[in-house]
Design an enzyme around this catalytic site. Structure first.
Site, mmCIF file in Angstrom:
data_model
loop_
_atom_site.group_PDB
_atom_site.id
_atom_site.type_symbol
_atom_site.label_atom_id
_atom_site.label_comp_id
_atom_site.label_asym_id
_atom_site.label_seq_id
_atom_site.Cartn_x
_atom_site.Cartn_y
_atom_site.Cartn_z
ATOM 1 N N ALA A 245 -0.024 6.997 18.686
ATOM 2 C CA ALA A 245 -0.762 6.551 19.865
ATOM 3 C C ALA A 245 -1.219 5.118 19.610
ATOM 4 O O ALA A 245 -1.394 4.710 18.455
ATOM 5 C CB ALA A 245 -1.962 7.453 20.090
ATOM 6 N N GLY B 204 1.550 10.316 17.056
ATOM 7 C CA GLY B 204 2.238 10.611 18.317
ATOM 8 C C GLY B 204 3.749 10.471 18.207
ATOM 9 O O GLY B 204 4.494 11.081 18.994
ATOM 10 N N GLU C 104 4.797 13.702 16.815
ATOM 11 C CA GLU C 104 4.608 14.691 17.892
ATOM 12 C C GLU C 104 5.701 14.571 18.954
ATOM 13 O O GLU C 104 6.178 15.580 19.478
ATOM 14 C CB GLU C 104 3.214 14.508 18.504
ATOM 15 C CG GLU C 104 2.110 14.937 17.531
ATOM 16 C CD GLU C 104 0.719 14.515 17.978
ATOM 17 O OE1 GLU C 104 0.515 13.300 18.204
ATOM 18 O OE2 GLU C 104 -0.157 15.380 18.108
ATOM 19 N N GLU D 291 -3.434 10.994 11.394
ATOM 20 C CA GLU D 291 -4.680 10.868 12.175
ATOM 21 C C GLU D 291 -5.932 11.086 11.328
ATOM 22 O O GLU D 291 -6.972 10.459 11.552
ATOM 23 C CB GLU D 291 -4.685 11.869 13.343
ATOM 24 C CG GLU D 291 -3.735 11.533 14.477
ATOM 25 C CD GLU D 291 -2.329 12.072 14.277
ATOM 26 O OE1 GLU D 291 -1.990 12.496 13.153
ATOM 27 O OE2 GLU D 291 -1.566 12.058 15.261
HETATM 28 N N1 COA Z 1 -1.318 1.380 17.497
HETATM 29 C C1 COA Z 1 -1.461 0.071 17.737
HETATM 30 N N2 COA Z 1 -0.876 -0.910 17.008
HETATM 31 C C2 COA Z 1 -0.122 -0.515 15.970
HETATM 32 C C3 COA Z 1 0.072 0.831 15.646
HETATM 33 C C4 COA Z 1 -0.563 1.811 16.454
HETATM 34 N N3 COA Z 1 -0.420 3.125 16.237
HETATM 35 N N4 COA Z 1 0.883 0.914 14.551
HETATM 36 C C5 COA Z 1 1.175 -0.367 14.217
HETATM 37 N N5 COA Z 1 0.570 -1.220 15.069
HETATM 38 C C6 COA Z 1 0.650 -2.685 15.063
HETATM 39 C C7 COA Z 1 -0.174 -3.273 13.912
HETATM 40 O O1 COA Z 1 -1.535 -3.370 14.274
HETATM 41 C C8 COA Z 1 0.489 -4.614 13.748
HETATM 42 O O2 COA Z 1 0.017 -5.480 14.758
HETATM 43 P P1 COA Z 1 -0.298 -7.037 14.385
HETATM 44 O O3 COA Z 1 1.053 -7.615 14.042
HETATM 45 O O4 COA Z 1 -0.871 -7.583 15.648
HETATM 46 O O5 COA Z 1 -1.224 -7.010 13.219
HETATM 47 C C9 COA Z 1 1.973 -4.320 14.059
HETATM 48 O O6 COA Z 1 1.982 -3.089 14.786
HETATM 49 C C10 COA Z 1 2.793 -4.132 12.793
HETATM 50 O O7 COA Z 1 2.162 -3.137 11.998
HETATM 51 P P2 COA Z 1 1.743 -3.364 10.462
HETATM 52 O O8 COA Z 1 0.644 -2.403 10.153
HETATM 53 O O9 COA Z 1 1.476 -4.806 10.194
HETATM 54 O O10 COA Z 1 3.096 -2.943 9.749
HETATM 55 P P3 COA Z 1 3.264 -2.327 8.283
HETATM 56 O O11 COA Z 1 4.725 -2.355 7.995
HETATM 57 O O12 COA Z 1 2.337 -2.977 7.325
HETATM 58 O O13 COA Z 1 2.776 -0.790 8.431
HETATM 59 C C11 COA Z 1 2.623 1.351 9.526
HETATM 60 C C12 COA Z 1 3.456 0.080 9.287
HETATM 61 C C13 COA Z 1 3.330 2.195 10.592
HETATM 62 C C14 COA Z 1 2.507 2.168 8.225
HETATM 63 C C15 COA Z 1 1.206 0.961 9.978
HETATM 64 O O14 COA Z 1 1.334 0.080 11.092
HETATM 65 C C16 COA Z 1 0.347 2.105 10.430
HETATM 66 O O15 COA Z 1 -0.207 2.797 9.591
HETATM 67 N N6 COA Z 1 0.199 2.304 11.762
HETATM 68 C C17 COA Z 1 -0.681 3.307 12.309
HETATM 69 C C18 COA Z 1 -0.057 4.679 12.192
HETATM 70 C C19 COA Z 1 -1.046 5.729 12.714
HETATM 71 O O16 COA Z 1 -2.109 5.918 12.177
HETATM 72 N N7 COA Z 1 -0.647 6.418 13.794
HETATM 73 C C20 COA Z 1 -1.454 7.443 14.414
HETATM 74 C C21 COA Z 1 -2.281 6.840 15.495
HETATM 75 S S1 COA Z 1 -3.342 8.049 16.272
#
Ligand code: COA
Length: 260
Positions: free
Chosen positions: A66, A111, A114, A134
């Site tokens: 999400a 998500g 999911e 989450e």
């Molecule tokens: N919602 C909003 N933005 C997100 C996102 C999410 N779920 N997942 C990634 N992004 C954004 C990051 O904020 C970043 O934005 P920025 O460039 O403006 O800083 C961009 O996508 C790239 O992500 P980044 O974290 O820099 O990449 P990474 O390779 O270091 O890590 C992940 C990748 C997927 C491990 C990491 O982004 C992450 O943990 N995301 C959240 C996953 C999560 O918790 N999902 C459940 C949500 S309820």
């Protein structure tokens, strides 16, 4: 049909839906959920579409969950409404009556996991990472994750994944039955297309009944589920495709199913 955050492509009887928000790793905001809802409804009602692939833009992420920017400003009541909206869309995808194949091309987190679990089948690139993180945000999955994960991989393994928030490799996901296949990343879409094309040749009404019998059957007692199975088995015998399938077998040729 216009979408802000989805690409929809048709290749004969196969449709490919691509979640397309690369700057946020294809995270799902409300607008994207609504795009998915509208796409699912149009594909459900299009008789020429017999199988659907769901994937993410780019080679890094399927869907990174999400959209956390959107979640961060919601109040509790809006949080609940948001979860109900996501659950509704994923229920629609799960019960489309046509096979949906998640082609997991990278991160399938929260998500994203999911969404993949709502699909009928899952093929993962060997580079994919899958999980429900989450808990690390101090929340729980809200788009059906606690329920579908437990049904797919069993209660004990699901609880471990939900409580740890750990990202699985594609091979680990395969070992626990969370994905059906793992393939080299470069061959993911060709593999998904070939499986979708194979399923698109099957008898559409029987395909729909199998999906319904499994999905609905898992929600009720075993005897009621078997009664549902017998009823759908009986109904499948009323189709032109049943006559075509049996005739083709006896004539030693491939069947040509029409979905009637
Ligand atoms: N919602 C909003 N933005 C997100 C996102 C999410 N779920 N997942 C990634 N992004 C954004 C990051 O904020 C970043 O934005 P920025 O460039 O403006 O800083 C961009 O996508 C790239 O992500 P980044 O974290 O820099 O990449 P990474 O390779 O270091 O890590 C992940 C990748 C997927 C491990 C990491 O982004 C992450 O943990 N995301 C959240 C996953 C999560 O918790 N999902 C459940 C949500 S309820």
């Amino acid at each position: 049909m216009d979408f802000d955050n989805l690409l929809l492509e048709r290749d004969g009887a196969v449709a490919v839906v691509t979640v397309n928000r690369p700057p946020v790793l294809n995270a799902l905001n409300s607008a994207t959920l609504d795009d998915l809802r509208r796409a699912a409804l149009s594909l459900k009602h299009d008789p020429d579409v017999r199988a659907i692939i769901v994937t993410g833009s780019g080679d890094k992420s399927f869907v990174a969950g999400a959209d956390i920017n959107e979640l961060a400003v919601l109040n509790p009541v809006q949080f609940k409404q948001h979860a109900l909206r996501g659950q509704h869309v994923f229920d629609l995808i799960e019960n489309l009556g046509k096979p949906t194949i998640a082609a997991i091309n990278g991160y399938a987190l929260g998500g994203g996991c999911e969404l993949a679990m709502a699909c009928t089948l899952r093929i993962a690139a060997d580079t994919a990472r899958i999980g429900q993180p989450e808990i690390n945000l101090g929340i729980i999955p809200g788009y059906g994750g606690t329920q579908r994960l437990a049904r797919l991989v069993g209660k004990g393994v699901a609880l471990e994944l939900l409580l740890s928030g750990r990202q699985l490799t594609a091979d680990e996901a395969l070992q626990i039955g969370l994905v059906n296949r793992v393939v080299p990343a470069a061959t993911l879409l060709p593999n998904a297309r070939s499986l979708a094309a194979e399923l698109a040749l099957k008898a559409p009404i029987a395909v729909q009944y199998i999906i319904e019998s499994v999905n609905k059957g898992l929600e009720v007692s075993f005897d009621k589920a078997q009664f549902l199975e017998a009823t759908l088995f009986g109904l499948s015998a009323s189709t032109d495709d049943m006559r075509e399938g049996t005739r083709a077998f006896l004539e030693k040729r491939k069947p040509d199913f029409k979905g009637r």
